[in-house]
Design a protein around this motif. Structure first.
Motif, PDB file in Angstrom:
ATOM      1  N   VAL A  19       0.835  -1.199   0.000  1.00  0.00           N
ATOM      2  CA  VAL A  19       0.000   0.000   0.000  1.00  0.00           C
ATOM      3  C   VAL A  19       0.874   1.254   0.000  1.00  0.00           C
ATOM      4  CG1 VAL A  19      -1.664   1.323   1.366  1.00  0.00           C
ATOM      5  CG2 VAL A  19      -1.971  -1.135   1.073  1.00  0.00           C
ATOM      6  N   ALA A  20       1.930   1.252   0.812  1.00  0.00           N
ATOM      7  CA  ALA A  20       2.814   2.420   0.881  1.00  0.00           C
ATOM      8  C   ALA A  20       3.526   2.654  -0.451  1.00  0.00           C
ATOM      9  CB  ALA A  20       3.845   2.234   1.995  1.00  0.00           C
ATOM     10  N   LEU A  21       3.928   1.589  -1.112  1.00  0.00           N
ATOM     11  CA  LEU A  21       4.632   1.736  -2.380  1.00  0.00           C
ATOM     12  C   LEU A  21       3.733   2.269  -3.479  1.00  0.00           C
ATOM     13  CD1 LEU A  21       6.849  -1.452  -2.396  1.00  0.00           C
ATOM     14  CD2 LEU A  21       7.576   0.900  -2.068  1.00  0.00           C
ATOM     15  N   LEU A  22       2.461   1.933  -3.428  1.00  0.00           N
ATOM     16  CA  LEU A  22       1.537   2.439  -4.438  1.00  0.00           C
ATOM     17  C   LEU A  22       1.414   3.955  -4.362  1.00  0.00           C
ATOM     18  CD1 LEU A  22      -1.289  -0.238  -4.335  1.00  0.00           C
ATOM     19  CD2 LEU A  22       0.357   0.165  -6.174  1.00  0.00           C
ATOM     20  N   SER A 114      23.342  -0.106  -3.603  1.00  0.00           N
ATOM     21  CA  SER A 114      22.437  -0.270  -2.460  1.00  0.00           C
ATOM     22  C   SER A 114      21.359   0.808  -2.512  1.00  0.00           C
ATOM     23  CB  SER A 114      23.208  -0.170  -1.149  1.00  0.00           C
ATOM     24  OG  SER A 114      22.344  -0.352  -0.049  1.00  0.00           O
ATOM     25  N   VAL A 115      20.090   0.388  -2.536  1.00  0.00           N
ATOM     26  CA  VAL A 115      18.983   1.339  -2.625  1.00  0.00           C
ATOM     27  C   VAL A 115      18.142   1.381  -1.359  1.00  0.00           C
ATOM     28  CG1 VAL A 115      18.862   1.242  -5.151  1.00  0.00           C
ATOM     29  CG2 VAL A 115      17.473  -0.341  -3.775  1.00  0.00           C
ATOM     30  N   ALA A 116      18.274   0.372  -0.495  1.00  0.00           N
ATOM     31  CA  ALA A 116      17.533   0.344   0.765  1.00  0.00           C
ATOM     32  C   ALA A 116      18.285  -0.558   1.738  1.00  0.00           C
ATOM     33  CB  ALA A 116      16.116  -0.166   0.566  1.00  0.00           C
ATOM     34  N   ALA A 117      18.538  -0.057   2.942  1.00  0.00           N
ATOM     35  CA  ALA A 117      19.204  -0.855   3.972  1.00  0.00           C
ATOM     36  C   ALA A 117      18.798  -0.329   5.338  1.00  0.00           C
ATOM     37  CB  ALA A 117      20.716  -0.798   3.811  1.00  0.00           C
ATOM     38  N   GLN A 118      18.534  -1.253   6.227  1.00  0.00           N
ATOM     39  CA  GLN A 118      18.175  -0.849   7.590  1.00  0.00           C
ATOM     40  C   GLN A 118      18.449  -2.008   8.538  1.00  0.00           C
ATOM     41  OE1 GLN A 118      14.323   0.958   7.899  1.00  0.00           O
ATOM     42  NE2 GLN A 118      14.453   1.181  10.100  1.00  0.00           N
ATOM     43  N   HIS A 132      11.796  -0.630  -2.096  1.00  0.00           N
ATOM     44  CA  HIS A 132      12.323   0.274  -3.119  1.00  0.00           C
ATOM     45  C   HIS A 132      11.291   0.387  -4.218  1.00  0.00           C
ATOM     46  CE1 HIS A 132      15.095   2.334  -5.749  1.00  0.00           C
ATOM     47  NE2 HIS A 132      14.849   1.451  -6.692  1.00  0.00           N
ATOM     48  N   SER A 133      11.141   1.604  -4.770  1.00  0.00           N
ATOM     49  CA  SER A 133      10.191   1.839  -5.866  1.00  0.00           C
ATOM     50  C   SER A 133      10.939   2.170  -7.141  1.00  0.00           C
ATOM     51  CB  SER A 133       9.257   3.016  -5.537  1.00  0.00           C
ATOM     52  OG  SER A 133       8.468   2.718  -4.431  1.00  0.00           O
TER      53      SER A 133
END
Length: 136
Positions: A19-22, A114-118, A132-133
């Motif tokens: 939902v958040a990515l949309l 790297s596009v997303a890391a946590q 990632h979008s």
């Protein structure tokens, strides 16, 4: 022993991610413009690691068909590469969950960047999600 109720948080996080990515819009750097446009194929690498000694986790990631792959009790460190053909804007995600306390690091790498890391830490159940979008 895991029960189906304990797996619901991962499904809930996945739904929230979708939902958040949309509704997510991203600005592009000049470096990203060469990787924009559709259709195109990208290499996506998913990594899950732990610096606290966790040796397994439940992992869910977006696969090459843009569906979900769910691996129970995957060995950590975990590393998976997939090639995804993009025909339109879409979001991808990586979820990790351990039913004991500790540290999980989740990372998404696209075409070597790297596009997303946590990192996620907990004294009890440890879980997290990164996404990632791909946009025009």
């Amino acid at each position: 022993m895991k029960t189906p109720l304990l797996r619901h948080p991962m499904r809930f996080f996945t739904l929230l991610m979708a939902v958040a990515l949309l509704g997510t819009s991203c600005s592009k750097d000049k470096d990203d413009k060469k990787d924009s446009g559709f259709p195109r194929t990208v290499t996506v690498e998913y990594k899950v690691s732990s610096n606290s000694g966790l040796n397994k986790a439940d992992i869910m990631f977006t696969n090459e068909t843009l569906g979900e792959t769910d691996i129970n009790d995957a060995a950590i460190p975990f590393n998976k590469k997939v090639e995804i053909k993009l025909t339109e804007p879409v979001g991808i995600g990586l979820t990790g969950a351990s039913f004991v306390g500790g540290n999980l690091k989740l990372e998404i790498i696209v075409n070597g960047k790297s596009v997303a890391a946590q990192e996620f830490n907990s004294n009890s159940t440890t879980s997290g999600i990164v996404s990632h979008s791909f946009v025009r």
